[in-house]
Design a protein around this motif. Structure first.
Motif, short mmCIF file in Angstrom:
data_model
loop_
_atom_site.label_atom_id
_atom_site.label_comp_id
_atom_site.label_asym_id
_atom_site.label_seq_id
_atom_site.Cartn_x
_atom_site.Cartn_y
_atom_site.Cartn_z
N SER A 9 0.87 -1.18 0.00
CA SER A 9 0.00 0.00 0.00
C SER A 9 0.90 1.23 0.00
N VAL A 10 0.97 1.92 -1.14
CA VAL A 10 1.93 3.02 -1.28
C VAL A 10 1.30 4.19 -2.03
N SER A 11 1.59 5.39 -1.56
CA SER A 11 1.25 6.63 -2.26
C SER A 11 2.57 7.23 -2.72
N ASN A 12 2.80 7.21 -4.02
CA ASN A 12 4.10 7.54 -4.58
C ASN A 12 4.08 8.93 -5.22
N ASN A 13 4.69 9.89 -4.54
CA ASN A 13 4.72 11.27 -5.03
C ASN A 13 3.33 11.72 -5.51
N PRO A 14 2.37 11.80 -4.60
CA PRO A 14 0.98 12.07 -5.00
C PRO A 14 0.79 13.39 -5.74
N LEU A 15 1.65 14.38 -5.50
CA LEU A 15 1.56 15.65 -6.22
C LEU A 15 2.71 15.82 -7.21
N GLY A 16 3.36 14.73 -7.54
CA GLY A 16 4.41 14.76 -8.55
C GLY A 16 5.81 14.78 -7.98
N ILE A 17 6.78 14.58 -8.87
CA ILE A 17 8.19 14.55 -8.48
C ILE A 17 8.62 15.92 -7.97
N LEU A 18 9.38 15.91 -6.88
CA LEU A 18 9.88 17.13 -6.27
C LEU A 18 11.37 16.94 -5.99
N PHE A 19 12.14 18.04 -6.07
CA PHE A 19 13.58 17.89 -5.98
C PHE A 19 14.21 18.54 -4.75
N ASN A 20 13.69 19.65 -4.29
CA ASN A 20 14.37 20.37 -3.21
C ASN A 20 13.54 20.38 -1.93
N PRO A 21 14.16 20.60 -0.78
CA PRO A 21 13.45 20.56 0.50
C PRO A 21 12.29 21.54 0.60
N CYS A 22 12.44 22.73 0.01
CA CYS A 22 11.38 23.75 0.13
C CYS A 22 10.14 23.37 -0.66
N SER A 23 10.31 22.83 -1.86
CA SER A 23 9.16 22.38 -2.65
C SER A 23 8.45 21.21 -1.98
N ILE A 24 9.24 20.32 -1.39
CA ILE A 24 8.66 19.19 -0.67
C ILE A 24 7.86 19.69 0.53
N GLN A 25 8.41 20.65 1.25
CA GLN A 25 7.71 21.21 2.41
C GLN A 25 6.39 21.86 1.97
N GLU A 26 6.42 22.63 0.89
CA GLU A 26 5.21 23.30 0.41
C GLU A 26 4.15 22.28 -0.03
N SER A 27 4.59 21.21 -0.67
CA SER A 27 3.67 20.17 -1.11
C SER A 27 3.01 19.48 0.08
N ILE A 28 3.82 19.14 1.09
CA ILE A 28 3.28 18.49 2.28
C ILE A 28 2.39 19.45 3.07
N LYS A 29 2.75 20.72 3.08
CA LYS A 29 1.91 21.72 3.75
C LYS A 29 0.52 21.78 3.13
N ARG A 30 0.46 21.72 1.81
CA ARG A 30 -0.85 21.74 1.14
C ARG A 30 -1.63 20.48 1.43
N ILE A 31 -0.95 19.34 1.47
CA ILE A 31 -1.62 18.08 1.77
C ILE A 31 -2.18 18.09 3.18
N VAL A 32 -1.37 18.54 4.13
CA VAL A 32 -1.80 18.55 5.53
C VAL A 32 -2.95 19.52 5.74
N SER A 33 -2.84 20.72 5.19
CA SER A 33 -3.89 21.74 5.38
C SER A 33 -5.10 21.47 4.50
#
Length: 324
Positions: free
Chosen positions: A42-66
């Motif tokens: 059971s895996v969710s693999n880059n649900p909002l697409g490939i991300l490369f840097n820590p800031c983009s990953i943080q923003e993506s997870i922030k949107r998912i959480v909120s």
């Protein structure tokens, strides 16, 4: 004799077939996530697409959480194609309505999955970021003109703050998820040889600092395995930057050996054998021996499904039925 420097990996052995795994980050996380998915985890693999840097990953997870849904302010249209600087190009659509529907469905699915995730893996690729002139880190530049962006390498303080922010976001939604960082072995050569090394060093040092304050945060040494155990160009693809299939398989085996329980490893072998049987294509599909083989495979599938009722084998059932 030993012809490489072995990398010590902490043996966690905490992933089972009942785990729910989320993967975020560079295309290296895609390789591992795709293999987990193929083996019916059971895996969710880059649900909002490939991300490369820590800031983009943080923003993506922030949107998912909120669970802040995408709207027209997140989009732009070029030559009739709708895109967003917050998302990967796989979300591109020919209408604004289709884009928002698809993006928000992915967001909702990711939010639900993260609530229940047992493991979250974050692969960092680079410390270089692109920002729009009016502010905001982009997840993908979508081949837009360079003058639309400013490019810079985040420093150690900013990288640590971003990683800590990501951890806090995840824990605000799911306090029990086990978080593992890794650094992608893929070299970002367009940044320059020296600049790539500075970037990777920033990521590695930042993770180390974060781990000192968060003892439960884990690290998997994919970068170190590639740089030391596989220190040879025969383990690279033709571009001499990306690991080839042999290297990916080697790192995958290291990953499963240290993170999967012994029961999960046995079940993986069983499912892999089943997948190979389902995918078998004979020279004469109408012969009696192949029909007997398909029938035996169907019986084996049902035995496996009964032993692991939480796994969906419907696609395999349909594939076998289509061969009868």
């Amino acid at each position: 004799m030993q012809f490489s420097t072995p990398i010590h990996i902490n043996q966690e052995a905490d992933i089972t077939y009942k785990s729910k795994i989320m993967m975020f980050g560079s295309c290296f996380s895609e390789h591992i996530g795709n293999r987990l998915d193929a083996l019916k985890f059971s895996v969710s693999n880059n649900p909002l697409g490939i991300l490369f840097n820590p800031c983009s990953i943080q923003e993506s997870i922030k949107r998912i959480v909120s669970f802040k849904q995408f709207d027209h302010t997140d989009l732009f249209c070029k030559e009739g194609v709708w895109n967003s600087f917050r998302l990967h190009s796989k979300f591109a659509r020919l209408s604004e309505e289709d884009f928002l529907l698809n993006a928000n469905q992915a967001l909702e699915s990711a939010h639900r999955f993260m609530r229940e995730a047992s493991h979250i893996f974050i692969t960092l690729g680079t410390a270089w970021i692109y920002e729009l002139a009016d502010g905001g880190v982009v997840a993908n530049c979508h081949k837009e003109p360079q003058e639309r962006f400013s490019r810079r390498r985040i420093d150690m303080t900013e990288c640590v703050e971003s990683l800590n922010g990501t951890i806090q976001l995840i824990r605000s939604l799911n306090p029990t998820a086990k978080i593992t960082f890794t650094v992608s072995p893929i070299r970002h050569w367009k940044d320059g040889a020296h600049e790539n090394q500075l970037s990777k060093s920033t990521l590695l040092l930042a993770i180390g600092i974060v781990q000192e304050k968060n003892r439960d945060i884990q690290y998997f040494p994919a970068y170190e395995i590639m740089m030391d155990e596989l220190r040879d160009y025969r383990f690279y693809a033709s571009d001499m930057l990306h690991p080839n299939e042999s290297a990916i398989q080697y790192i995958w085996e290291k990953f499963t050996a240290c993170r999967m329980t012994s029961e999960a490893i046995e079940q993986m072998a069983t499912i892999q054998k089943l997948r190979e049987a389902v995918g078998h294509r004979p020279f004469n599909p109408d012969c009696d021996s192949h029909k007997r083989f398909i029938q035996k495979t169907k019986e084996n599938l049902e035995t496996i499904a009964q032993a692991m009722p939480w796994i969906d084998f419907e696609a395999e059932r349909e594939a076998l039925s289509a061969q009868l």
